[in-house]
Motif scaffolding. Sequence first.
Motif, mmCIF file in Angstrom:
data_model
loop_
_atom_site.group_PDB
_atom_site.id
_atom_site.type_symbol
_atom_site.label_atom_id
_atom_site.label_comp_id
_atom_site.label_asym_id
_atom_site.label_seq_id
_atom_site.Cartn_x
_atom_site.Cartn_y
_atom_site.Cartn_z
ATOM 1 N N ALA A 240 13.318 -10.923 11.401
ATOM 2 C CA ALA A 240 13.082 -12.142 10.841
ATOM 3 C C ALA A 240 11.609 -12.226 11.618
ATOM 4 O O ALA A 240 10.733 -12.920 10.819
ATOM 5 C CB ALA A 240 14.059 -12.990 10.778
ATOM 6 N N VAL A 241 11.827 -12.671 13.016
ATOM 7 C CA VAL A 241 10.515 -12.959 13.292
ATOM 8 C C VAL A 241 9.254 -11.878 13.458
ATOM 9 O O VAL A 241 8.070 -12.837 13.011
ATOM 10 C CB VAL A 241 10.433 -13.227 14.300
ATOM 11 N N ALA A 242 9.265 -10.447 13.414
ATOM 12 C CA ALA A 242 8.866 -9.889 13.095
ATOM 13 C C ALA A 242 8.314 -9.440 12.066
ATOM 14 O O ALA A 242 6.778 -9.471 11.472
ATOM 15 C CB ALA A 242 9.004 -8.136 13.251
ATOM 16 N N ASP A 243 9.058 -9.233 11.015
ATOM 17 C CA ASP A 243 8.806 -9.771 9.387
ATOM 18 C C ASP A 243 7.341 -10.449 8.810
ATOM 19 O O ASP A 243 7.317 -10.803 8.374
ATOM 20 C CB ASP A 243 10.166 -9.796 8.589
ATOM 21 N N ARG A 244 8.204 -11.836 9.716
ATOM 22 C CA ARG A 244 7.519 -13.560 9.201
ATOM 23 C C ARG A 244 5.788 -13.378 9.757
ATOM 24 O O ARG A 244 5.297 -13.340 9.765
ATOM 25 C CB ARG A 244 8.185 -14.451 10.300
ATOM 26 N N PHE A 245 5.900 -12.539 11.546
ATOM 27 C CA PHE A 245 4.393 -12.503 11.825
ATOM 28 C C PHE A 245 4.135 -11.538 10.717
ATOM 29 O O PHE A 245 2.462 -11.347 10.798
ATOM 30 C CB PHE A 245 4.845 -11.756 13.261
ATOM 31 N N ILE A 246 4.260 -10.279 10.624
ATOM 32 C CA ILE A 246 3.891 -9.289 9.443
ATOM 33 C C ILE A 246 3.082 -10.215 8.401
ATOM 34 O O ILE A 246 1.468 -9.634 7.907
ATOM 35 C CB ILE A 246 4.384 -8.149 9.702
ATOM 36 N N GLU A 247 3.593 -10.432 8.076
ATOM 37 C CA GLU A 247 3.954 -11.348 6.636
ATOM 38 C C GLU A 247 2.023 -12.427 6.573
ATOM 39 O O GLU A 247 1.562 -12.647 5.996
ATOM 40 C CB GLU A 247 4.604 -12.182 6.108
ATOM 41 N N MET A 248 2.306 -13.282 7.937
ATOM 42 C CA MET A 248 0.847 -13.806 7.932
ATOM 43 C C MET A 248 0.036 -13.103 8.262
ATOM 44 O O MET A 248 -1.167 -13.764 7.654
ATOM 45 C CB MET A 248 1.877 -14.459 9.331
ATOM 46 N N TYR A 249 -0.188 -12.496 9.311
ATOM 47 C CA TYR A 249 -1.436 -11.468 9.732
ATOM 48 C C TYR A 249 -1.641 -9.993 8.778
ATOM 49 O O TYR A 249 -3.010 -9.619 9.304
ATOM 50 C CB TYR A 249 -1.407 -11.202 10.806
ATOM 51 N N VAL A 250 -0.710 -9.344 7.844
ATOM 52 C CA VAL A 250 -0.754 -8.528 7.610
ATOM 53 C C VAL A 250 -1.297 -8.571 5.769
ATOM 54 O O VAL A 250 -0.171 -8.973 5.044
ATOM 55 C CB VAL A 250 -0.453 -7.485 7.981
ATOM 56 N N ASN A 251 -2.260 -9.258 5.116
ATOM 57 C CA ASN A 251 -2.212 -9.864 3.989
ATOM 58 C C ASN A 251 -3.264 -9.318 3.568
ATOM 59 O O ASN A 251 -4.423 -8.278 3.790
ATOM 60 C CB ASN A 251 -2.525 -11.178 3.879
ATOM 61 N N ASP A 252 -4.085 -9.651 2.410
ATOM 62 C CA ASP A 252 -4.708 -9.453 0.819
ATOM 63 C C ASP A 252 -6.261 -9.240 1.754
ATOM 64 O O ASP A 252 -7.231 -8.331 1.750
ATOM 65 C CB ASP A 252 -5.141 -10.357 -0.024
ATOM 66 N N LEU A 253 -6.711 -10.536 2.728
ATOM 67 C CA LEU A 253 -7.829 -10.193 3.811
ATOM 68 C C LEU A 253 -8.195 -9.191 4.352
ATOM 69 O O LEU A 253 -8.564 -8.727 5.211
ATOM 70 C CB LEU A 253 -7.695 -11.973 4.309
ATOM 71 N N THR A 254 -6.693 -8.603 4.943
ATOM 72 C CA THR A 254 -6.296 -7.832 5.892
ATOM 73 C C THR A 254 -6.386 -5.994 5.704
ATOM 74 O O THR A 254 -7.401 -5.559 6.444
ATOM 75 C CB THR A 254 -5.589 -7.671 6.242
ATOM 76 N N GLU A 255 -6.304 -5.986 4.118
ATOM 77 C CA GLU A 255 -7.256 -4.964 3.393
ATOM 78 C C GLU A 255 -8.785 -5.053 3.148
ATOM 79 O O GLU A 255 -9.193 -3.968 3.367
ATOM 80 C CB GLU A 255 -6.618 -5.083 1.882
ATOM 81 N N ASP A 256 -9.106 -5.783 2.807
ATOM 82 C CA ASP A 256 -10.717 -6.320 1.818
ATOM 83 C C ASP A 256 -10.881 -7.539 3.194
ATOM 84 O O ASP A 256 -10.024 -8.387 2.116
ATOM 85 C CB ASP A 256 -10.266 -6.035 1.313
#
Length: 288
Positions: A240-256
């Motif tokens: 759950a923590v890993a999933d939340r952390f990924i949600e926080m920092y892998v996002n649309d701004l990560t893609e571009d």
Amino acid sequence: MVPPAHGAPCYRRRAVEIRVGHSPDPDDAFMYWALTTDLVATRGFVFQQVLADIQTLNQWARAGRLEVTAISLAAYPFVQDDYALLPHGASIGTGYGPIVVAREPASVDDLRGKEIVVPGVMTTAFLTLRLVLGDVPHRELPFEQIPDEVASGRADYGLLIHEGQLTFSDLGLHKVLDLGEWWLLETGLPLPLGVNVARRDVERLPDLSAVLGEAIRCGLEHRDEALEYALRFGRGIDEAVADRFIEMYVNDLTEDYGDEGRMAVSELLRRGEAIGAFPRPVSIDFVA
């Protein structure tokens, strides 16, 4: 040899080995999951993932050790001659970011003039802390040791990055300052923390950038599989923590980065220049 994805160009040039440095964290691993599959045409590049904490990666970048690496944005001015920013792969949060914690409730004013344990002087977290507090008495410690350092009483205040931003309350610690929240209120922009850079002497940089960008998109499109892979790098944190952390920092701004992300990069580095954090002016250069 894995055939290229449908519609992708076929590259028959000699293989170019690329060492990709990143932190042993779920969000970074998530971004590179697709490179371990046949879902992305690698265009003649052969990838080796190299894991190290962000402070080590910052130091390695100063020596030009890896072809591609994650670094702190605050470290980019020190390596700008050797590396260019990739237009994707950044860890950018809007309204949240690294936090300062204490054993007891405290205010930002309580932090002034007090020693804070930090995860490295070249981290963006430390640069942003300086923007808030000015000169900061500090002591460096590996990021994963800082929560216990504060909880044990060996330090009064600690600056937390990575999953410590989510798990500090498990140790009874209190949040004093959220740097991402402060930055949003101060500038109206997201806070760019980690960035990906490519060494300028690497062959076919635009092609390399395209492959790495596709890997990020592929991970977002196959989230469950990428998450399962990323959990191997969680250092014992739960799903759950890993999933939340990924949600926080892998996002649309990560893609571009987009215009907003690039503006945030420019503003943070401009403010860093203003307080004398860098040896010379910064030239912001993205791989096309």
